[in-house]
Enzyme design. Structure first.
Site, PDB file in Angstrom:
ATOM      1  CB  CYS A   9     -39.369  33.473  72.463  1.00 31.33           C
ATOM      2  SG  CYS A   9     -39.576  32.632  73.845  1.00 31.33           S
ATOM      3  CG  ASP A  10     -39.941  36.510  66.703  1.00 32.05           C
ATOM      4  OD1 ASP A  10     -38.546  36.459  66.137  1.00 32.05           O
ATOM      5  OD2 ASP A  10     -40.782  36.790  66.242  1.00 32.05           O
TER       6      ASP A  10
END
Length: 222
Positions: free
Chosen positions: A47-48
Protein backbone atom coordinates in the site's frame (compact mmCIF):
# COMPACT_ATOMS: atom_id res chain seq x y z
CA UNK A 1 20.88 -1.29 5.77
CA UNK A 2 24.30 0.14 5.03
CA UNK A 3 23.27 2.06 1.91
CA UNK A 4 20.17 3.65 3.37
CA UNK A 5 17.03 4.22 1.32
CA UNK A 6 16.69 4.42 -2.44
CA UNK A 7 15.43 7.99 -2.39
CA UNK A 8 18.71 9.14 -0.83
CA UNK A 9 20.53 7.91 -3.94
CA UNK A 10 18.05 8.95 -6.61
CA UNK A 11 17.12 12.42 -5.34
CA UNK A 12 20.47 13.76 -4.21
CA UNK A 13 20.83 17.28 -2.86
CA UNK A 14 23.37 19.63 -4.39
CA UNK A 15 25.97 19.17 -1.69
CA UNK A 16 25.35 15.45 -1.25
CA UNK A 17 28.48 13.36 -1.79
CA UNK A 18 26.47 10.16 -2.36
CA UNK A 19 27.68 8.40 -5.50
CA UNK A 20 25.34 8.25 -8.47
CA UNK A 21 23.83 4.79 -8.95
CA UNK A 22 25.11 3.30 -12.18
CA UNK A 23 22.70 1.74 -14.66
CA UNK A 24 23.48 -1.88 -13.79
CA UNK A 25 22.77 -1.22 -10.10
CA UNK A 26 19.49 0.52 -10.97
CA UNK A 27 18.40 -2.38 -13.15
CA UNK A 28 19.21 -4.91 -10.45
CA UNK A 29 17.25 -2.87 -7.92
CA UNK A 30 14.27 -2.83 -10.30
CA UNK A 31 14.50 -6.58 -10.79
CA UNK A 32 14.89 -7.18 -7.05
CA UNK A 33 11.73 -5.21 -6.33
CA UNK A 34 9.74 -6.95 -9.04
CA UNK A 35 9.42 -10.08 -6.90
CA UNK A 36 6.89 -8.28 -4.69
CA UNK A 37 3.78 -10.47 -4.16
CA UNK A 38 5.48 -13.54 -5.61
CA UNK A 39 7.62 -15.04 -2.83
CA UNK A 40 5.49 -14.62 0.29
CA UNK A 41 3.65 -17.23 2.34
CA UNK A 42 0.68 -14.88 2.23
CA UNK A 43 -0.12 -12.24 -0.34
CA UNK A 44 0.95 -8.91 1.14
CA UNK A 45 -0.42 -5.68 -0.30
CA UNK A 46 2.08 -3.10 0.89
CA UNK A 47 0.00 0.00 0.00
CA UNK A 48 2.92 2.46 0.15
CA UNK A 49 5.67 1.45 -2.28
CA UNK A 50 8.01 4.41 -2.81
CA UNK A 51 11.80 5.02 -2.82
CA UNK A 52 11.73 6.13 0.82
CA UNK A 53 10.42 2.69 1.81
CA UNK A 54 13.01 0.78 -0.22
CA UNK A 55 16.21 0.06 1.71
CA UNK A 56 19.52 -1.00 0.16
CA UNK A 57 21.94 -3.43 1.79
CA UNK A 58 25.73 -3.46 1.43
CA UNK A 59 25.50 -4.86 -2.12
CA UNK A 60 22.58 -2.56 -3.05
CA UNK A 61 20.05 -5.40 -2.95
CA UNK A 62 16.65 -3.78 -2.28
CA UNK A 63 14.43 -4.60 0.70
CA UNK A 64 10.91 -3.25 1.01
CA UNK A 65 10.34 -1.68 4.44
CA UNK A 66 7.65 0.10 6.47
CA UNK A 67 4.59 -2.11 6.29
CA UNK A 68 2.56 0.27 8.43
CA UNK A 69 -0.13 0.62 5.75
CA UNK A 70 0.01 -2.97 4.55
CA UNK A 71 -3.09 -5.10 4.30
CA UNK A 72 -2.54 -8.82 4.77
CA UNK A 73 -4.81 -10.87 2.57
CA UNK A 74 -5.32 -14.63 2.86
CA UNK A 75 -4.73 -16.93 -0.08
CA UNK A 76 -8.48 -17.29 -0.67
CA UNK A 77 -9.11 -13.56 -0.90
CA UNK A 78 -8.27 -11.29 -3.80
CA UNK A 79 -9.66 -7.98 -2.58
CA UNK A 80 -9.67 -6.05 0.65
CA UNK A 81 -11.68 -2.98 1.60
CA UNK A 82 -9.72 -0.13 3.12
CA UNK A 83 -9.96 3.62 3.59
CA UNK A 84 -6.28 4.33 4.25
CA UNK A 85 -4.20 6.32 1.81
CA UNK A 86 -0.60 6.00 0.66
CA UNK A 87 1.83 8.70 -0.43
CA UNK A 88 0.94 11.31 -3.04
CA UNK A 89 2.46 10.64 -6.44
CA UNK A 90 2.37 6.85 -6.08
CA UNK A 91 -1.37 6.30 -5.62
CA UNK A 92 -3.39 4.27 -8.10
CA UNK A 93 -6.63 5.95 -9.31
CA UNK A 94 -8.79 3.37 -7.53
CA UNK A 95 -7.59 4.72 -4.16
CA UNK A 96 -9.52 7.91 -4.82
CA UNK A 97 -12.72 6.13 -5.84
CA UNK A 98 -12.98 4.26 -2.55
CA UNK A 99 -13.40 0.85 -4.20
CA UNK A 100 -11.83 -2.35 -2.91
CA UNK A 101 -8.11 -2.56 -3.54
CA UNK A 102 -6.09 -5.41 -5.01
CA UNK A 103 -2.35 -6.13 -5.37
CA UNK A 104 -2.55 -4.00 -8.54
CA UNK A 105 -2.22 -0.86 -6.39
CA UNK A 106 1.33 -1.97 -5.57
CA UNK A 107 1.92 -2.65 -9.27
CA UNK A 108 0.93 0.96 -9.96
CA UNK A 109 3.28 2.32 -7.30
CA UNK A 110 6.05 0.05 -8.56
CA UNK A 111 5.63 1.55 -12.04
CA UNK A 112 6.03 5.03 -10.61
CA UNK A 113 9.19 3.95 -8.77
CA UNK A 114 10.58 2.46 -12.01
CA UNK A 115 10.19 5.82 -13.74
CA UNK A 116 12.05 7.51 -10.88
CA UNK A 117 14.83 4.91 -11.12
CA UNK A 118 15.13 5.71 -14.83
CA UNK A 119 15.04 9.49 -14.51
CA UNK A 120 16.75 10.04 -11.17
CA UNK A 121 14.10 12.61 -10.28
CA UNK A 122 10.70 12.59 -8.61
CA UNK A 123 7.59 11.98 -10.69
CA UNK A 124 5.64 14.45 -8.63
CA UNK A 125 6.37 17.87 -7.16
CA UNK A 126 4.65 16.68 -3.98
CA UNK A 127 7.03 14.74 -1.75
CA UNK A 128 5.38 14.35 1.64
CA UNK A 129 1.70 15.19 1.18
CA UNK A 130 -1.00 12.57 1.66
CA UNK A 131 -4.30 12.24 -0.15
CA UNK A 132 -7.54 12.29 1.76
CA UNK A 133 -10.96 11.31 0.49
CA UNK A 134 -11.56 14.86 -0.71
CA UNK A 135 -8.18 15.55 -2.31
CA UNK A 136 -7.22 15.44 -5.97
CA UNK A 137 -4.22 15.42 -8.28
CA UNK A 138 -4.14 19.20 -8.78
CA UNK A 139 -0.84 21.11 -8.80
CA UNK A 140 1.15 17.94 -9.51
CA UNK A 141 3.49 17.90 -12.51
CA UNK A 142 3.61 14.33 -13.71
CA UNK A 143 6.75 13.03 -15.39
CA UNK A 144 4.91 9.78 -16.32
CA UNK A 145 2.77 11.59 -18.90
CA UNK A 146 5.95 12.87 -20.55
CA UNK A 147 7.55 9.44 -20.26
CA UNK A 148 4.88 7.55 -22.16
CA UNK A 149 4.83 10.24 -24.84
CA UNK A 150 8.59 9.92 -25.28
CA UNK A 151 8.27 6.13 -25.32
CA UNK A 152 5.72 6.31 -28.13
CA UNK A 153 8.00 8.74 -29.95
CA UNK A 154 11.02 6.44 -29.67
CA UNK A 155 12.97 8.85 -27.49
CA UNK A 156 13.53 6.89 -24.26
CA UNK A 157 17.13 8.09 -24.17
CA UNK A 158 16.03 11.60 -23.19
CA UNK A 159 14.21 10.19 -20.15
CA UNK A 160 17.29 8.60 -18.58
CA UNK A 161 19.03 10.35 -15.69
CA UNK A 162 21.59 12.81 -17.19
CA UNK A 163 23.88 11.98 -14.26
CA UNK A 164 24.61 8.69 -16.03
CA UNK A 165 26.20 10.60 -18.94
CA UNK A 166 24.72 8.17 -21.49
CA UNK A 167 26.39 5.20 -19.81
CA UNK A 168 23.41 2.84 -19.82
CA UNK A 169 21.86 -0.01 -21.78
CA UNK A 170 19.23 1.51 -24.09
CA UNK A 171 17.45 -1.79 -24.66
CA UNK A 172 17.07 -2.31 -20.91
CA UNK A 173 15.97 1.31 -20.44
CA UNK A 174 13.24 0.86 -23.07
CA UNK A 175 12.16 -2.39 -21.41
CA UNK A 176 11.95 -0.75 -17.98
CA UNK A 177 10.06 2.23 -19.41
CA UNK A 178 7.54 -0.04 -21.16
CA UNK A 179 7.00 -2.03 -17.97
CA UNK A 180 6.60 1.16 -15.94
CA UNK A 181 4.02 2.62 -18.32
CA UNK A 182 2.08 -0.68 -18.34
CA UNK A 183 2.10 -0.71 -14.54
CA UNK A 184 0.57 2.76 -14.25
CA UNK A 185 -2.36 2.20 -16.57
CA UNK A 186 -5.59 3.84 -15.40
CA UNK A 187 -7.55 0.59 -15.21
CA UNK A 188 -6.15 -2.01 -12.81
CA UNK A 189 -7.11 -4.80 -15.21
CA UNK A 190 -4.77 -3.35 -17.84
CA UNK A 191 -1.77 -3.60 -15.51
CA UNK A 192 0.49 -6.67 -15.48
CA UNK A 193 0.96 -8.87 -12.44
CA UNK A 194 4.32 -8.72 -10.69
CA UNK A 195 4.99 -12.20 -12.05
CA UNK A 196 4.65 -10.88 -15.60
CA UNK A 197 6.85 -7.91 -14.69
CA UNK A 198 9.58 -10.28 -13.48
CA UNK A 199 9.55 -12.24 -16.74
CA UNK A 200 9.71 -9.09 -18.85
CA UNK A 201 12.58 -7.55 -16.88
CA UNK A 202 14.46 -10.84 -17.06
CA UNK A 203 14.02 -10.83 -20.84
CA UNK A 204 11.87 -13.98 -20.82
CA UNK A 205 8.68 -12.35 -22.06
CA UNK A 206 8.01 -9.57 -24.55
CA UNK A 207 5.73 -6.67 -23.77
CA UNK A 208 3.54 -4.62 -26.09
CA UNK A 209 3.68 -0.86 -26.36
CA UNK A 210 1.45 0.47 -23.57
CA UNK A 211 -1.43 2.78 -24.51
CA UNK A 212 -1.49 6.43 -23.53
CA UNK A 213 -2.52 7.36 -19.99
CA UNK A 214 -5.82 9.11 -20.63
CA UNK A 215 -6.77 9.76 -17.01
CA UNK A 216 -3.35 11.01 -15.88
CA UNK A 217 -3.04 13.20 -18.97
CA UNK A 218 -6.47 14.73 -18.39
CA UNK A 219 -5.81 15.35 -14.69
CA UNK A 220 -2.44 16.93 -15.49
CA UNK A 221 -4.03 19.28 -18.02
CA UNK A 222 -6.46 20.47 -15.35
Amino acid sequence: MLNGSLDGHLFKKRNDATAVLNWNTRYQIALGLSYLHQSCHKCIIHCDIKPGNILLDASFAPKVADFGLAAFVGRDFSRVLTTIRGTAGYLAPEWLSGVAITPKIDVYSFGMVLLEIISGSRNSSLETSYYTSSSSYHNVEYFPVQAISKLHGGDVKSLVDPELHDDFNLEEAERVCKVACCCIQDNEFDRPTMGEVVRVLEGLQKIDMPPMLRLLAALTEH
